[in-house]
Write an enzyme that holds these catalytic residues in place. Sequence first.
Site, short mmCIF file in Angstrom:
data_model
loop_
_atom_site.label_atom_id
_atom_site.label_comp_id
_atom_site.label_asym_id
_atom_site.label_seq_id
_atom_site.Cartn_x
_atom_site.Cartn_y
_atom_site.Cartn_z
N LYS A 10 43.35 -8.47 47.26
CA LYS A 10 42.16 -8.69 48.08
C LYS A 10 41.21 -9.66 47.37
O LYS A 10 40.74 -10.62 47.94
CB LYS A 10 41.49 -7.34 48.35
CG LYS A 10 40.24 -7.42 49.17
CD LYS A 10 39.75 -6.03 49.55
CE LYS A 10 38.34 -6.12 50.11
NZ LYS A 10 37.83 -4.84 50.58
N GLU A 53 45.87 -7.37 36.37
CA GLU A 53 47.30 -7.03 36.39
C GLU A 53 48.07 -7.99 37.29
O GLU A 53 49.13 -8.51 36.92
CB GLU A 53 47.49 -5.59 36.90
CG GLU A 53 46.93 -4.51 35.99
CD GLU A 53 45.48 -4.16 36.30
OE1 GLU A 53 44.73 -5.04 36.81
OE2 GLU A 53 45.08 -3.02 36.01
N GLY A 100 40.84 -1.95 50.27
CA GLY A 100 42.17 -2.10 49.66
C GLY A 100 43.12 -0.97 50.03
O GLY A 100 44.27 -1.19 50.43
N ARG A 101 42.65 0.27 49.96
CA ARG A 101 43.54 1.42 50.21
C ARG A 101 43.82 1.64 51.69
O ARG A 101 44.59 2.52 52.05
CB ARG A 101 42.95 2.67 49.55
CG ARG A 101 41.51 2.98 49.90
CD ARG A 101 40.92 3.98 48.91
NE ARG A 101 39.51 4.26 49.13
CZ ARG A 101 38.51 3.55 48.61
NH1 ARG A 101 38.76 2.48 47.87
NH2 ARG A 101 37.25 3.89 48.81
N GLU A 150 40.40 7.86 45.53
CA GLU A 150 39.49 6.72 45.35
C GLU A 150 38.35 6.81 46.37
O GLU A 150 37.25 6.33 46.13
CB GLU A 150 40.26 5.40 45.49
CG GLU A 150 39.55 4.21 44.86
CD GLU A 150 40.43 2.98 44.69
OE1 GLU A 150 40.65 2.53 43.56
OE2 GLU A 150 40.92 2.46 45.71
N HIS A 181 61.50 22.86 42.21
CA HIS A 181 62.15 23.09 40.92
C HIS A 181 61.31 22.55 39.78
O HIS A 181 61.81 22.37 38.67
CB HIS A 181 63.55 22.47 40.95
CG HIS A 181 64.43 23.12 41.98
ND1 HIS A 181 65.15 24.28 41.72
CD2 HIS A 181 64.63 22.83 43.29
CE1 HIS A 181 65.79 24.64 42.83
NE2 HIS A 181 65.49 23.79 43.79
N LYS A 206 37.50 -1.51 33.67
CA LYS A 206 37.81 -2.94 33.76
C LYS A 206 36.89 -3.74 32.83
O LYS A 206 37.32 -4.62 32.10
CB LYS A 206 37.60 -3.45 35.19
CG LYS A 206 38.62 -3.00 36.20
CD LYS A 206 38.35 -3.67 37.55
CE LYS A 206 39.13 -3.00 38.66
NZ LYS A 206 38.77 -3.48 40.00
#
Length: 561
Positions: A220, A226, A279-280, A365, A396, A524
Amino acid sequence: MTEAGRLQEAWAAVEAMARTARPDGSAPRSIRPLFAADPDRFRRFSRRAEGLLLDLSKTALTGDLLAALLALAEAAALPAKRDAMARGEAVNATERRAVLHMALRAPREAGFKAGAEDASAEVAAVLERMRDFCAAVHDGTARGATPLGAPAGATGLPFTDVVNIGIGGSDLGPAMVTRALWTPAAPLRAHYLANVDAHAWEALRPQLDPARTLVLVASKTFTTQETMTNAALVRDWLRAALGEGAGRHFAALSTNLKDTAAFGIAPDRVFPFRDWVGGRFSLWSAIGLSIALALGWDAFARLLAGARAMDRHFLEAPLDQNLPVLLALAEVWHVNGLGYPTRAVLPYDERLARLPAHLQQVEMESLGKRVTLDGSPVARATGPVVFGEPGTNAQHSFLQLIHQGTTPVPCDIILVARPDHAHADSHRKLLANGLAQSKALMQGKPAAEVEAEMTAAGTDPAEIARLTPHRVFPGDRPSTTLLLPRLDAFTLGQVVALYEHKVFSLGALWGINAFDQWGVELGKQLTGPILAALEGGGTAAQDGLTEGLLRGIAELWPPAG
Ligand SMILES: O=P(O)(O)OC[C@H]1O[C@](O)(CO)[C@@H](O)[C@@H]1O
């Protein structure tokens, strides 16, 4: 009474119910007696809508409690806030932005507006460009560059693989969807590169042929460390094989048109979206291009249609029939009424393996907030910790704690009625396990039953006494069950939108901004100077907090030269 007064009163009514024993003598957290007292409980506390079935009967909801929670939703002006979001008002107040992911999956005629801007027209224009691009990739019109050193007359090859480079919302949603719906008949293979850890790239690289790989830089902001680091690594790899032709292998998905150009991506390969897409919540936007490329345009269109169907339900259904609202109210009861700080998402479908990870971002978030919209501290707990794994694998590993640990963990069990394989026996076992878990969590196993079982098996009385406490299940552990007819693009769109609107509803109920994420910024910021120290030799003076660790790293990984 003022609006604030009404809200306070509605919260007080819900919270009082959490303290008050019921007329039948049970505590407000006990579910078993509710089933015993009401054979009709499943019908009263389950809802069918849009082909989905949501069962809330294995929570401690009662008619009175649901009424109090619905009154809370009204007092918190949930419907009015929802409608303000749909009108394109700047409901993301701290960033002064509209929140219009619903516009991304609505037809042009829906007429969504962000202020004066015609959001629906923009969405339609970008979707058309995405569709044309997909068609060109799929029919081989858009193809790779001729590799360096190829024989004279060789031409570029059609793309077989798409790599989406992005992180958070620019990764999790598309990665989850393609993981869920990809089959070998799909047009392209999709890969997702997110972590700045180059081991991820090193693991992916051998699977790819540069001449046949299309790369989407999904960000975005187009500044995320990253993503930009990985994009540069992949660009170097493509340039080594293809020279300047590498540019033909890139497209960008971003709101930042200036930086996409600076990276060297041609304007006709930039698929934009706007700041009113969080973004999400962006997998429906240009960020979903990897989905459309990998699965085909029709699948992407069905995904949007499923989400649109859920949007309409959220906008139109009465609150007591409204699936996202009901899920949100059950969560309020668990978090604020009963003080349960976590929730598990258990999809009984291996294809939904990444759904918990996607929902972690969508929910945590959004709802991990400690101040209300006006900046004052919240009066009560907000978003729970969300985690999950597909059933039966989860059984499990961590289900032990959920059955017998000290704090109940409400579970979202997701079942799919019809499989897309021919192994009915496996599928029946999968369903039986999911259903058994919800039953076991709720009904538990009291000491008398444990003792009777061991007695019948001929166990020695001393051994029975020793083992009984370990083998008791307290029960009364809540779960909701969502049943899908099958898993396809449409139903997956519905499910994801259901959770998005649940998150919106919780934001409205708690009075917080579910659409900003300032909490990611500090880390950040602090990365910058620490990175500079590492680049400068690894021991440059920091504060006492990091210096020791920097020295430790320098000893183990001495700076080159
Ligand atoms: O798409 P971008 O701008 O690269 O951001 C990626 C992710 O980073 C975050 O901003 C958090 O750091 C998320 O909200 C977002 O989904």
